[in-house]
Design a protein around this motif. Structure first.
Motif, PDB file in Angstrom:
ATOM      1  N   LEU A 161       0.827  -1.208   0.000  1.00  0.00           N
ATOM      2  CA  LEU A 161       0.000   0.000   0.000  1.00  0.00           C
ATOM      3  C   LEU A 161       0.859   1.256   0.000  1.00  0.00           C
ATOM      4  CD1 LEU A 161      -2.849   1.129   0.040  1.00  0.00           C
ATOM      5  CD2 LEU A 161      -2.812   0.988   2.556  1.00  0.00           C
ATOM      6  N   ALA A 162       1.910   1.273   0.843  1.00  0.00           N
ATOM      7  CA  ALA A 162       2.799   2.435   0.890  1.00  0.00           C
ATOM      8  C   ALA A 162       3.619   2.569  -0.387  1.00  0.00           C
ATOM      9  CB  ALA A 162       3.731   2.332   2.106  1.00  0.00           C
ATOM     10  N   GLN A 163       3.915   1.453  -1.032  1.00  0.00           N
ATOM     11  CA  GLN A 163       4.672   1.515  -2.282  1.00  0.00           C
ATOM     12  C   GLN A 163       3.821   2.091  -3.410  1.00  0.00           C
ATOM     13  OE1 GLN A 163       7.993   0.766  -2.745  1.00  0.00           O
ATOM     14  NE2 GLN A 163       8.031   0.625  -0.510  1.00  0.00           N
ATOM     15  N   LYS A 164       2.535   1.767  -3.422  1.00  0.00           N
ATOM     16  CA  LYS A 164       1.653   2.292  -4.464  1.00  0.00           C
ATOM     17  C   LYS A 164       1.263   3.744  -4.210  1.00  0.00           C
ATOM     18  CE  LYS A 164      -0.386  -2.191  -5.690  1.00  0.00           C
ATOM     19  NZ  LYS A 164      -1.627  -3.002  -5.747  1.00  0.00           N
ATOM     20  N   ALA A 165       1.149   4.114  -2.935  1.00  0.00           N
ATOM     21  CA  ALA A 165       0.766   5.487  -2.578  1.00  0.00           C
ATOM     22  C   ALA A 165       1.751   5.995  -1.520  1.00  0.00           C
ATOM     23  CB  ALA A 165      -0.660   5.525  -2.049  1.00  0.00           C
ATOM     24  N   PRO A 166       2.942   6.461  -1.914  1.00  0.00           N
ATOM     25  CA  PRO A 166       3.988   6.837  -0.959  1.00  0.00           C
ATOM     26  C   PRO A 166       3.565   7.899   0.056  1.00  0.00           C
ATOM     27  CG  PRO A 166       4.886   6.697  -3.181  1.00  0.00           C
ATOM     28  CD  PRO A 166       3.390   6.580  -3.315  1.00  0.00           C
ATOM     29  N   PHE A 167       2.581   8.734  -0.273  1.00  0.00           N
ATOM     30  CA  PHE A 167       2.184   9.781   0.664  1.00  0.00           C
ATOM     31  C   PHE A 167       1.590   9.203   1.948  1.00  0.00           C
ATOM     32  CE2 PHE A 167      -1.769   8.866  -1.496  1.00  0.00           C
ATOM     33  CZ  PHE A 167      -2.743   9.062  -0.530  1.00  0.00           C
ATOM     34  N   LEU A 168       1.129   7.945   1.903  1.00  0.00           N
ATOM     35  CA  LEU A 168       0.547   7.323   3.081  1.00  0.00           C
ATOM     36  C   LEU A 168       1.592   7.040   4.160  1.00  0.00           C
ATOM     37  CD1 LEU A 168      -1.949   4.820   1.401  1.00  0.00           C
ATOM     38  CD2 LEU A 168      -2.459   7.025   2.479  1.00  0.00           C
ATOM     39  N   LYS A 169       2.867   7.099   3.804  1.00  0.00           N
ATOM     40  CA  LYS A 169       3.916   6.889   4.803  1.00  0.00           C
ATOM     41  C   LYS A 169       3.944   8.005   5.841  1.00  0.00           C
ATOM     42  CE  LYS A 169       6.986   4.654   1.411  1.00  0.00           C
ATOM     43  NZ  LYS A 169       8.326   4.705   0.769  1.00  0.00           N
ATOM     44  N   GLY A 170       3.278   9.113   5.571  1.00  0.00           N
ATOM     45  CA  GLY A 170       3.346  10.262   6.471  1.00  0.00           C
ATOM     46  C   GLY A 170       2.419  10.201   7.663  1.00  0.00           C
ATOM     47  N   PHE A 171       1.601   9.152   7.803  1.00  0.00           N
ATOM     48  CA  PHE A 171       0.681   9.059   8.936  1.00  0.00           C
ATOM     49  C   PHE A 171       1.386   8.445  10.145  1.00  0.00           C
ATOM     50  CE2 PHE A 171      -2.395   9.379   5.465  1.00  0.00           C
ATOM     51  CZ  PHE A 171      -3.254  10.338   5.988  1.00  0.00           C
ATOM     52  N   PHE A 172       1.275   9.141  11.288  1.00  0.00           N
ATOM     53  CA  PHE A 172       1.944   8.713  12.513  1.00  0.00           C
ATOM     54  C   PHE A 172       0.990   8.764  13.695  1.00  0.00           C
ATOM     55  CE2 PHE A 172       5.517   9.864   9.896  1.00  0.00           C
ATOM     56  CZ  PHE A 172       6.566   9.068  10.338  1.00  0.00           C
TER      57      PHE A 172
END
Length: 305
Positions: A105-116
């Motif tokens: 999921l993070a590889q397809k939509a890298p912006f999702l890595k920003g959720f903490f």
């Protein structure tokens, strides 16, 4: 007919020779026999995968390694003490990256890595009193999105802007008349002037609105206001001075906290910590006593600044 018989004889002789050679290979000393071919069906590699099945099997999921790769320090972590009551103050703070950075999921939509998700605890310890009680603690769970390098951030770029919107709950865990709590939705930009490993100025304003029930502390905005500013000057690998200031909604009853830190690893490489001196003056150091003005000078150590 004769030709067929001769051909059959040659075939029988050749097959017998192969069988005899195989038997000799098994019995003669120093000879090894290659392993038989596997009877299992060949595993096919998933389309688009860069890791072979053998590599994937050799690297099983390790929860400890995964946690280390997704758990980070967040706000400053320190322990300081002085002579004023309450004598000691400590804080620890961690953030956790919600999505697996290497997951599909993070590889397809890298912006999702920003959720903490994050947790910060600040405690005041009055060890000069009988039984050395904790005067008050603030428990601050938080969820936010980290948008890094909105502007700049390259190796040769001396200007960088990051952006962080989020939600934070804060309470002191007490009941009855001593209960204090608040919920805020905030936005916090971070402007960094100066390249890494050079002299830097960091400006980190934060503005918020209160949401939900404030019945435990209806007038807290009078003392904490709706914004604060953190400014840091110094070097990443050397001395730094940090200042956090805020004003109440009437422009008074604010507070100022100064943190001076120096990395002890510069003089003793076996000790990965910072020497720290902290001075606080104003309102709101304790959530319980947010209406009371206090001041204090404390020194100690920091693990993260």
């Amino acid at each position: 007919m004769t030709q067929v018989v001769r051909s059959g004889c040659r075939t029988w002789v050749w097959s017998s020779g192969v069988l005899l050679a195989s038997l000799l290979a098994q019995t003669l000393p120093g000879q090894t026999q290659p392993p038989p071919p596997s009877l299992e069906p060949a595993r096919q590699q998933a389309p688009g995968s860069t890791t072979s099945p053998t590599e994937a099997e050799a690297k099983p999921f390790d929860p400890t390694a995964f946690l280390k790769e997704h758990l980070f320090p967040y706000e400053p972590m320190y322990f300081v003490a002085g002579t004023e009551s309450p004598n000691a103050k400590f804080q620890f703070s961690l953030k956790y990256q919600l999505l697996n950075a290497e997951g599909p999921l993070a590889q397809k939509a890298p912006f999702l890595k920003g959720f903490f998700a994050a947790y910060t605890q600040t405690s005041l310890w009055d060890w000069n009193q009988v039984s050395a009680p904790f005067l008050d603690s603030s428990y601050k769970p938080e969820a936010f999105y980290s948008w890094e390098r909105v502007i700049g951030g390259g190796l040769t770029n001396g200007v960088r802007l990051d952006l962080q919107p989020g939600f934070q709950h804060e309470s002191n865990g007490k009941g009855g008349e001593d209960s204090r709590s608040q919920n805020i939705v905030y936005i916090r930009p971070t402007l960094t002037l100066g390249r890494d490993n050079h002299f830097q100025l960091i400006l980190q304003p934060r503005a918020w609105v209160y949401i939900g029930d404030l019945s435990d502390n209806e007038d807290i905005a009078r003392y904490r206001g709706y914004a604060d500013l953190r400014a840091v000057i110094g070097w990443q690998q050397n001395i730094q001075l940090s200042a956090i200031g805020r004003l109440g909604d009437h422009g008074d009853r604010g507070s100022l906290q100064l943190d001076l830190t120096f990395p002890l690893m510069r003089i003793w490489r076996n000790f990965n910590a910072y020497l720290m001196a902290q001075y606080f003056v104003g309102y709101g150091e304790s959530l319980l006593l947010y209406k009371e003005r206090s001041s204090g000078f404390r020194i100690g150590f920091a693990l993260y600044r």
